[in-house]
Design a protein around this motif. Structure first.
Motif, PDB file in Angstrom:
ATOM      1  N   ILE A 146       5.130   5.163  -3.239  1.00  0.00           N
ATOM      2  CA  ILE A 146       4.152   4.199  -3.725  1.00  0.00           C
ATOM      3  C   ILE A 146       3.869   4.415  -5.209  1.00  0.00           C
ATOM      4  CG2 ILE A 146       1.757   3.420  -3.499  1.00  0.00           C
ATOM      5  CD1 ILE A 146       2.066   4.182  -0.461  1.00  0.00           C
ATOM      6  N   VAL A 147       3.674   5.680  -5.608  1.00  0.00           N
ATOM      7  CA  VAL A 147       3.465   5.962  -7.027  1.00  0.00           C
ATOM      8  C   VAL A 147       4.673   5.496  -7.836  1.00  0.00           C
ATOM      9  CG1 VAL A 147       3.196   7.799  -8.741  1.00  0.00           C
ATOM     10  CG2 VAL A 147       1.882   7.878  -6.628  1.00  0.00           C
ATOM     11  N   GLY A 148       5.874   5.801  -7.335  1.00  0.00           N
ATOM     12  CA  GLY A 148       7.081   5.372  -8.033  1.00  0.00           C
ATOM     13  C   GLY A 148       7.219   3.869  -8.111  1.00  0.00           C
ATOM     14  N   SER A 149       6.789   3.165  -7.085  1.00  0.00           N
ATOM     15  CA  SER A 149       6.862   1.702  -7.095  1.00  0.00           C
ATOM     16  C   SER A 149       6.026   1.115  -8.223  1.00  0.00           C
ATOM     17  CB  SER A 149       6.387   1.146  -5.750  1.00  0.00           C
ATOM     18  OG  SER A 149       7.244   1.544  -4.709  1.00  0.00           O
ATOM     19  N   PHE A 150       4.835   1.670  -8.422  1.00  0.00           N
ATOM     20  CA  PHE A 150       3.964   1.174  -9.489  1.00  0.00           C
ATOM     21  C   PHE A 150       4.429   1.616 -10.870  1.00  0.00           C
ATOM     22  CE2 PHE A 150       0.874   0.737  -5.972  1.00  0.00           C
ATOM     23  CZ  PHE A 150       0.422  -0.547  -6.232  1.00  0.00           C
ATOM     24  N   THR A 151       4.750   2.902 -11.016  1.00  0.00           N
ATOM     25  CA  THR A 151       5.026   3.418 -12.347  1.00  0.00           C
ATOM     26  C   THR A 151       6.414   3.050 -12.860  1.00  0.00           C
ATOM     27  OG1 THR A 151       5.744   5.545 -11.414  1.00  0.00           O
ATOM     28  CG2 THR A 151       3.429   5.342 -12.066  1.00  0.00           C
ATOM     29  N   HIS A 157       1.910   7.677   7.469  1.00  0.00           N
ATOM     30  CA  HIS A 157       2.156   7.589   6.030  1.00  0.00           C
ATOM     31  C   HIS A 157       1.088   8.263   5.177  1.00  0.00           C
ATOM     32  CE1 HIS A 157       5.920   5.566   6.053  1.00  0.00           C
ATOM     33  NE2 HIS A 157       5.471   4.502   6.677  1.00  0.00           N
ATOM     34  N   PRO A 158      -0.201   8.166   5.514  1.00  0.00           N
ATOM     35  CA  PRO A 158      -1.170   8.915   4.712  1.00  0.00           C
ATOM     36  C   PRO A 158      -0.919  10.421   4.680  1.00  0.00           C
ATOM     37  CG  PRO A 158      -2.296   7.224   5.956  1.00  0.00           C
ATOM     38  CD  PRO A 158      -0.868   7.230   6.429  1.00  0.00           C
ATOM     39  N   LEU A 159      -0.225  10.951   5.679  1.00  0.00           N
ATOM     40  CA  LEU A 159       0.094  12.377   5.712  1.00  0.00           C
ATOM     41  C   LEU A 159       1.531  12.663   5.275  1.00  0.00           C
ATOM     42  CD1 LEU A 159      -1.612  13.352   9.101  1.00  0.00           C
ATOM     43  CD2 LEU A 159      -2.521  13.591   6.779  1.00  0.00           C
ATOM     44  N   ASN A 160       2.210  11.658   4.749  1.00  0.00           N
ATOM     45  CA  ASN A 160       3.631  11.760   4.424  1.00  0.00           C
ATOM     46  C   ASN A 160       3.821  11.837   2.904  1.00  0.00           C
ATOM     47  OD1 ASN A 160       6.387  11.511   4.155  1.00  0.00           O
ATOM     48  ND2 ASN A 160       6.536   9.517   5.142  1.00  0.00           N
ATOM     49  N   LYS A 184       6.449  11.803   1.148  1.00  0.00           N
ATOM     50  CA  LYS A 184       7.458  10.841   0.701  1.00  0.00           C
ATOM     51  C   LYS A 184       6.832   9.471   0.489  1.00  0.00           C
ATOM     52  CE  LYS A 184      11.759   8.567   2.097  1.00  0.00           C
ATOM     53  NZ  LYS A 184      12.766   8.406   3.163  1.00  0.00           N
ATOM     54  N   ALA A 185       5.898   9.074   1.350  1.00  0.00           N
ATOM     55  CA  ALA A 185       5.239   7.774   1.211  1.00  0.00           C
ATOM     56  C   ALA A 185       4.411   7.717  -0.060  1.00  0.00           C
ATOM     57  CB  ALA A 185       4.365   7.493   2.429  1.00  0.00           C
ATOM     58  N   TRP A 186       3.690   8.789  -0.356  1.00  0.00           N
ATOM     59  CA  TRP A 186       2.878   8.826  -1.580  1.00  0.00           C
ATOM     60  C   TRP A 186       3.774   8.725  -2.820  1.00  0.00           C
ATOM     61  CZ3 TRP A 186      -2.463   8.987  -2.052  1.00  0.00           C
ATOM     62  CH2 TRP A 186      -3.176   9.118  -0.849  1.00  0.00           C
ATOM     63  N   ALA A 187       4.869   9.495  -2.828  1.00  0.00           N
ATOM     64  CA  ALA A 187       5.787   9.450  -3.969  1.00  0.00           C
ATOM     65  C   ALA A 187       6.417   8.070  -4.115  1.00  0.00           C
ATOM     66  CB  ALA A 187       6.874  10.513  -3.801  1.00  0.00           C
ATOM     67  N   GLY A 222      -0.319   1.496   8.227  1.00  0.00           N
ATOM     68  CA  GLY A 222      -0.896   2.681   7.604  1.00  0.00           C
ATOM     69  C   GLY A 222      -0.567   2.808   6.132  1.00  0.00           C
ATOM     70  N   LYS A 223       0.620   2.386   5.728  1.00  0.00           N
ATOM     71  CA  LYS A 223       0.990   2.489   4.319  1.00  0.00           C
ATOM     72  C   LYS A 223       0.132   1.589   3.445  1.00  0.00           C
ATOM     73  CE  LYS A 223       5.173   3.453   3.216  1.00  0.00           C
ATOM     74  NZ  LYS A 223       6.643   3.379   3.062  1.00  0.00           N
ATOM     75  N   GLN A 224      -0.340   0.474   3.999  1.00  0.00           N
ATOM     76  CA  GLN A 224      -1.198  -0.423   3.238  1.00  0.00           C
ATOM     77  C   GLN A 224      -2.511   0.254   2.844  1.00  0.00           C
ATOM     78  OE1 GLN A 224      -0.285  -3.713   2.289  1.00  0.00           O
ATOM     79  NE2 GLN A 224       1.694  -2.940   2.989  1.00  0.00           N
ATOM     80  N   PHE A 225      -2.970   1.183   3.671  1.00  0.00           N
ATOM     81  CA  PHE A 225      -4.206   1.895   3.368  1.00  0.00           C
ATOM     82  C   PHE A 225      -4.055   2.829   2.176  1.00  0.00           C
ATOM     83  CE2 PHE A 225      -5.309   1.441   8.113  1.00  0.00           C
ATOM     84  CZ  PHE A 225      -5.926   0.226   7.870  1.00  0.00           C
ATOM     85  N   ILE A 226      -2.818   3.158   1.810  1.00  0.00           N
ATOM     86  CA  ILE A 226      -2.566   3.952   0.604  1.00  0.00           C
ATOM     87  C   ILE A 226      -2.336   3.043  -0.595  1.00  0.00           C
ATOM     88  CG2 ILE A 226      -1.167   5.792  -0.415  1.00  0.00           C
ATOM     89  CD1 ILE A 226      -0.155   6.464   2.363  1.00  0.00           C
ATOM     90  N   ILE A 227      -1.567   1.967  -0.385  1.00  0.00           N
ATOM     91  CA  ILE A 227      -1.115   1.124  -1.493  1.00  0.00           C
ATOM     92  C   ILE A 227      -2.279   0.518  -2.264  1.00  0.00           C
ATOM     93  CG2 ILE A 227       0.126  -0.997  -2.089  1.00  0.00           C
ATOM     94  CD1 ILE A 227       2.023  -0.361   0.272  1.00  0.00           C
ATOM     95  N   TRP A 228      -3.232  -0.073  -1.558  1.00  0.00           N
ATOM     96  CA  TRP A 228      -4.279  -0.826  -2.258  1.00  0.00           C
ATOM     97  C   TRP A 228      -5.199   0.050  -3.096  1.00  0.00           C
ATOM     98  CZ3 TRP A 228      -4.416  -5.961  -3.055  1.00  0.00           C
ATOM     99  CH2 TRP A 228      -3.485  -6.717  -2.341  1.00  0.00           C
TER     100      TRP A 228
END
Length: 200
Positions: free
Chosen positions: A123-128, A113-116, A118-121, A48-54
């Motif tokens: 992923i954003v933090g990983s990129f930025t 994860h799409p509803l989490n 913490k997961a969004w933060a 599920g997290k992959q559906f946010i990351i890409w």
């Protein structure tokens, strides 16, 4: 500029390894229904997290190329939010929550994860925080996706298999706050390293 791979891995491990909605769900599922019954749920959570990351990766890296100052601002905003999350983790105490009436399956795992938040933060933090703005979009996204997935494949089953036992043995003891502060400190240290020493 490049990808700060080691700090990214430390950050990912500290985030994925800390208690949160996904890990607590995995722990409760493993405790209630057993490891084997929980495996479809574990697979769904990881995928599920992959559906946010890409989609997020392509959007953020295009933003970095078009407006690098906005990307830089996002880096510091993300770092501040992640440090705030770490503070919450440091003060979190383990406890036995309500268990589900039946074992959740693969589809239930996909939406965790799409509803989490913490997961969004994360992923954003990983990129930025860990990816230079001039890194190719595909390279950046594939790297973040691979690092996060690798940490999930290692840690999600561990939470499912042994999380309940750890929670029972640590919750309410003197060791509990030290465990939570250690997990929070790893998160903060990985972010601060990149902000002040990583050169991104």
């Amino acid at each position: 500029m490049s990808i700060a791979l080691l700090p990214l891995a430390v950050f990912a491990a500290s985030q994925i390894g800390t208690p949160g909605p996904a890990n607590m769900a995995l722990m409760a599922t493993g405790a209630r229904f057993g490891f084997r019954a929980a495996l479809p749920f574990v697979a769904g959570v990881a995928l599920g997290k992959q559906f946010i990351i890409w989609p997020m990766g392509y959007g953020l890296m295009e933003l970095a190329q078009a407006a690098p100052m906005i990307f830089l601002a996002l880096k510091y905003i993300s770092a501040a939010y992640i440090i705030w999350l770490a503070w919450k983790v440091a003060n979190l105490r383990l406890g036995g929550g309500d268990t589900a009436a039946r074992a959740p399956g693969f589809l239930a795992g996909l939406v965790v994860h799409p509803l989490n938040p913490k997961a969004w933060a994360m992923i954003v933090g990983s990129f930025t925080a860990f990816v230079g703005p001039d890194v190719a979009t595909f390279t950046a996204t594939a790297t973040v996706a691979a690092v996060l997935l690798a940490c999930q494949l290692l840690m999600h089953p561990l939470w499912t298999l042994g999380g309940a036992a750890i929670a029972r043995s640590v919750a309410g003891t003197r060791a509990e706050p030290y465990l939570m502060w250690t997990l929070a400190a790893l998160t903060v240290a990985s972010v601060l390293f990149v902000l002040f020493a990583g050169g991104i």
